[in-house]
Design a protein around this motif. Sequence first.
Motif, mmCIF file in Angstrom:
data_model
loop_
_atom_site.group_PDB
_atom_site.id
_atom_site.type_symbol
_atom_site.label_atom_id
_atom_site.label_comp_id
_atom_site.label_asym_id
_atom_site.label_seq_id
_atom_site.Cartn_x
_atom_site.Cartn_y
_atom_site.Cartn_z
ATOM 1 N N TRP A 189 0.770 -1.115 -0.084
ATOM 2 C CA TRP A 189 0.038 0.071 0.015
ATOM 3 C C TRP A 189 0.760 1.193 0.154
ATOM 4 O O TRP A 189 1.735 1.287 0.843
ATOM 5 C CB TRP A 189 -0.858 -0.107 1.204
ATOM 6 C CG TRP A 189 -2.117 0.864 1.184
ATOM 7 C CD1 TRP A 189 -2.152 2.244 1.735
ATOM 8 C CD2 TRP A 189 -3.328 0.778 0.665
ATOM 9 N NE1 TRP A 189 -3.180 2.847 1.530
ATOM 10 C CE2 TRP A 189 -4.072 1.855 0.789
ATOM 11 C CE3 TRP A 189 -4.102 -0.346 0.042
ATOM 12 C CZ2 TRP A 189 -5.459 1.872 0.764
ATOM 13 C CZ3 TRP A 189 -5.350 -0.372 0.025
ATOM 14 C CH2 TRP A 189 -5.883 0.827 0.043
ATOM 15 N N GLN A 190 0.769 2.064 -1.205
ATOM 16 C CA GLN A 190 1.748 3.159 -1.190
ATOM 17 C C GLN A 190 1.212 4.485 -0.052
ATOM 18 O O GLN A 190 0.918 5.432 -0.552
ATOM 19 C CB GLN A 190 1.506 3.677 -2.681
ATOM 20 C CG GLN A 190 2.335 2.838 -3.504
ATOM 21 C CD GLN A 190 3.529 2.359 -3.163
ATOM 22 O OE1 GLN A 190 4.570 2.946 -2.791
ATOM 23 N NE2 GLN A 190 3.842 0.788 -3.137
ATOM 24 N N GLY A 191 1.242 4.100 1.128
ATOM 25 C CA GLY A 191 1.114 5.146 2.027
ATOM 26 C C GLY A 191 2.420 5.478 2.663
ATOM 27 O O GLY A 191 3.500 5.138 2.399
ATOM 28 N N LEU A 192 2.237 6.080 4.124
ATOM 29 C CA LEU A 192 3.260 6.569 4.854
ATOM 30 C C LEU A 192 4.131 5.402 5.421
ATOM 31 O O LEU A 192 5.216 5.391 5.630
ATOM 32 C CB LEU A 192 2.998 7.623 5.907
ATOM 33 C CG LEU A 192 2.614 8.872 5.591
ATOM 34 C CD1 LEU A 192 2.189 9.787 6.881
ATOM 35 C CD2 LEU A 192 3.573 9.605 4.567
ATOM 36 N N GLY A 193 3.365 4.263 5.779
ATOM 37 C CA GLY A 193 3.777 3.087 6.628
ATOM 38 C C GLY A 193 4.946 2.327 5.492
ATOM 39 O O GLY A 193 5.980 1.869 5.913
ATOM 40 N N ASN A 194 4.608 2.201 4.355
ATOM 41 C CA ASN A 194 5.383 1.495 3.317
ATOM 42 C C ASN A 194 6.809 2.717 2.934
ATOM 43 O O ASN A 194 7.676 2.070 3.029
ATOM 44 C CB ASN A 194 4.542 1.465 1.915
ATOM 45 C CG ASN A 194 5.383 0.534 0.785
ATOM 46 O OD1 ASN A 194 6.205 1.160 0.470
ATOM 47 N ND2 ASN A 194 4.970 -0.497 0.606
ATOM 48 N N ILE B 222 7.925 4.714 5.239
ATOM 49 C CA ILE B 222 8.762 4.991 6.407
ATOM 50 C C ILE B 222 9.775 3.691 6.311
ATOM 51 O O ILE B 222 10.809 3.759 6.533
ATOM 52 C CB ILE B 222 8.175 5.096 7.601
ATOM 53 C CG1 ILE B 222 9.171 5.401 8.819
ATOM 54 C CG2 ILE B 222 7.505 3.916 8.005
ATOM 55 C CD1 ILE B 222 8.535 6.043 9.944
ATOM 56 N N VAL B 223 9.387 2.481 6.229
ATOM 57 C CA VAL B 223 10.216 1.067 5.971
ATOM 58 C C VAL B 223 11.235 1.257 4.915
ATOM 59 O O VAL B 223 12.360 0.932 5.220
ATOM 60 C CB VAL B 223 9.279 -0.014 5.788
ATOM 61 C CG1 VAL B 223 10.073 -1.376 5.689
ATOM 62 C CG2 VAL B 223 8.329 -0.171 6.966
ATOM 63 N N HIS B 224 10.991 1.647 3.801
ATOM 64 C CA HIS B 224 11.823 1.957 2.718
ATOM 65 C C HIS B 224 12.814 2.973 3.067
ATOM 66 O O HIS B 224 14.037 2.878 2.622
ATOM 67 C CB HIS B 224 11.165 2.191 1.422
ATOM 68 C CG HIS B 224 10.661 0.918 0.927
ATOM 69 N ND1 HIS B 224 9.298 0.473 0.864
ATOM 70 C CD2 HIS B 224 10.901 0.024 -0.215
ATOM 71 C CE1 HIS B 224 8.964 -0.554 0.452
ATOM 72 N NE2 HIS B 224 9.978 -0.737 -0.304
#
Length: 333
Positions: free
Chosen positions: A279-284, A286-288
């Motif tokens: 899912w192309q949100g903030l969670g994805n 921040i991990v990258h």
Amino acid sequence: MTDLNQAPPAPATARLTGNTWVRFAARRAGRLVLSLWVLVTAAFLMIHLIPGDPVRAALGPTAPASLVAARRADLGLDNPLPVQYVHYLRDVLSGDLGTSMTFNLPASRVIGDRLPATLQLTLTAFAVAVVIAVPVGVLMGVLTRGGRARRAELGFTGTSVVLGTIPDFLLGVVLVYVFGVSLGWLPVAGSAGASSYVLPVLSLAVGTAAVLARLLRVQMVTVLEADYIRTARAKRLSAAALHVRHALPNALTATITVGGLLLSSMVAGSVLVENVFAWQGLGNTIVHSILAKDYPLVQGIVLVYGLGVLLVNVVVDVAVALLDPHSATIRES
């Protein structure tokens, strides 16, 4: 507790003019400002507490020393720590979160592009959890009050405990395998179309709904044994008026408080769920960003997540105080 023989309470807008409400609002605003300062300071210190040189880590071990020095100067990392802190506060207050090393764009722009996807996922999941939890909790509270329907109570409690303890990302993996890989009914990645919301929303909503429903059942059982509810029954009020108008508002006070905490944890849980479903949100993001050592972007996303949690807590405080105005007086005493 509400008394059926008392006059109806004054409108919320009228009650808000009292000195107690002014003090309540002032203290909440003061705590919010203090919490924001702590959050910003923690985000600033994060880049300095990480072992090693973040610029060297971002540019790679083979980057020339001159390039590393120039990049440190561009980021202001060659200044004394107090000067860096003052500059960071100034930049944050002006909306400048630095430049992303990965995207070579302002971090605020990258966050602004990804934030809507995270908000859509999280708020949709929370709304689904509430829609499930409120009717189920009220129904189970009515059915099991006074020690009735023990088997139904034990079955409901056991099921809700199990569902409430399953990690969101683990439930997401199971849903992907069952409904995406095995059955092929739903997409397992991306956010294109309404069907792509089903699995990530359920991953976040199921545990929250289970916890809220269990808590609301307990509160409903307690409220339904209160004296004013017995008085309402004696007056032969309809079941809808009895349970929805008189019992539910009193049962919701504790549920809203816990619901706010669950929404905050849901925001944190969305980090892993977004990565499960690409899912192309903030969670994805921040991990990258952590893997790429893009510290300005990590700092900015941490600030956004922290601000979201603080705002949720403020909204919960206000909602609880509006439902039970006396609670504001108690907490301020």
